[in-house]
Design an enzyme around this catalytic site. Structure first.
Site, PDB file in Angstrom:
ATOM      1  N   HIS A 184     -13.536   1.740  27.123  1.00 24.38           N
ATOM      2  CA  HIS A 184     -14.367   2.205  26.006  1.00 24.38           C
ATOM      3  C   HIS A 184     -15.460   3.161  26.485  1.00 24.38           C
ATOM      4  O   HIS A 184     -15.823   3.189  27.664  1.00 24.38           O
ATOM      5  CB  HIS A 184     -15.005   1.027  25.271  1.00 24.38           C
ATOM      6  CG  HIS A 184     -15.963   0.247  26.121  1.00 24.38           C
ATOM      7  ND1 HIS A 184     -17.249   0.662  26.383  1.00 24.38           N
ATOM      8  CD2 HIS A 184     -15.790  -0.918  26.782  1.00 24.38           C
ATOM      9  CE1 HIS A 184     -17.847  -0.209  27.167  1.00 24.38           C
ATOM     10  NE2 HIS A 184     -16.983  -1.176  27.427  1.00 24.38           N
ATOM     11  N   GLU A 192     -13.293  -8.257  26.689  1.00 25.56           N
ATOM     12  CA  GLU A 192     -13.938  -8.225  27.993  1.00 25.56           C
ATOM     13  C   GLU A 192     -13.992  -9.627  28.594  1.00 25.56           C
ATOM     14  O   GLU A 192     -13.923 -10.638  27.890  1.00 25.56           O
ATOM     15  CB  GLU A 192     -15.353  -7.638  27.866  1.00 25.56           C
ATOM     16  CG  GLU A 192     -16.129  -7.543  29.164  1.00 25.56           C
ATOM     17  CD  GLU A 192     -15.469  -6.716  30.271  1.00 25.56           C
ATOM     18  OE1 GLU A 192     -14.386  -7.127  30.758  1.00 25.56           O
ATOM     19  OE2 GLU A 192     -16.024  -5.696  30.668  1.00 25.56           O
TER      20      GLU A 192
END
Length: 174
Positions: free
Chosen positions: A7, A78
């Protein structure tokens, strides 16, 4: 072709803080990074776009693909860094390298757990995209394991060197 992207930048990235599962949005630099990748990949039509469930990855995937049809999969989220959430990355690294570091004390996800969930995602999804274009947007911690799946274990065993920078793109031909 399979495109793997971390990202874009967030304020916590910029400040050197551990984000983990906190749902921190992209900052304007992160959006610009994603737009640059979109421009680089403008001739690619994605047959599938997958992202973690966290907003920074979803927005990056939407900007790059030009689509709101991003499939969210929690296996791409994550790494859960437990009590390190919001702590300076350098402090977390220092503690984790300590010989008496106990992951249970900090509530951190084990490497085995990360490997298992990321490999499970790839084992399930990648075969359906052979000969097609697939975009996967995830995070620093999970992208290391995506690289392991495609590239194998580094000779020295140091998987931390496989970390991607914000909006770094890797491609794999499958």
């Amino acid at each position: 072709m399979i495109y793997v992207v971390r990202h874009g930048q967030t304020d916590w990235n910029k400040e050197g803080k551990v984000q983990s599962r906190a749902d921190i949005p992209l900052n304007e630099t992160g959006r610009e990074q994603a737009r640059e990748i979109r421009e680089q990949l403008k001739n690619v039509l994605f047959d599938g776009v997958y992202s973690s469930e966290l907003c920074r990855a979803i927005e990056t995937a939407e900007i790059i693909s030009g689509s709101k049809n991003v499939i969210r999969d929690e296996r791409l989220s994550e790494v859960d860094n437990g009590k390190f959430e919001g702590v300076e990355v350098s402090k977390m690294v220092r503690i984790r390298l300590s010989p008496d570091f106990d992951p249970a004390e900090y509530g951190t996800e084990s490497r085995e757990s990360i490997r298992e969930r990321v490999f499970s995602f790839l084992d399930e999804i990648v075969p359906g995209y052979i000969g097609k274009n697939l975009l996967i947007v995830s995070h620093a911690g999970t992208c290391k394991y995506v690289r392991l799946w495609f590239e194998g274990e580094p000779e020295d065993g140091n998987i931390d060197k496989l970390m991607l920078k914000n909006c770094q793109v890797l491609t794999y031909d499958r």
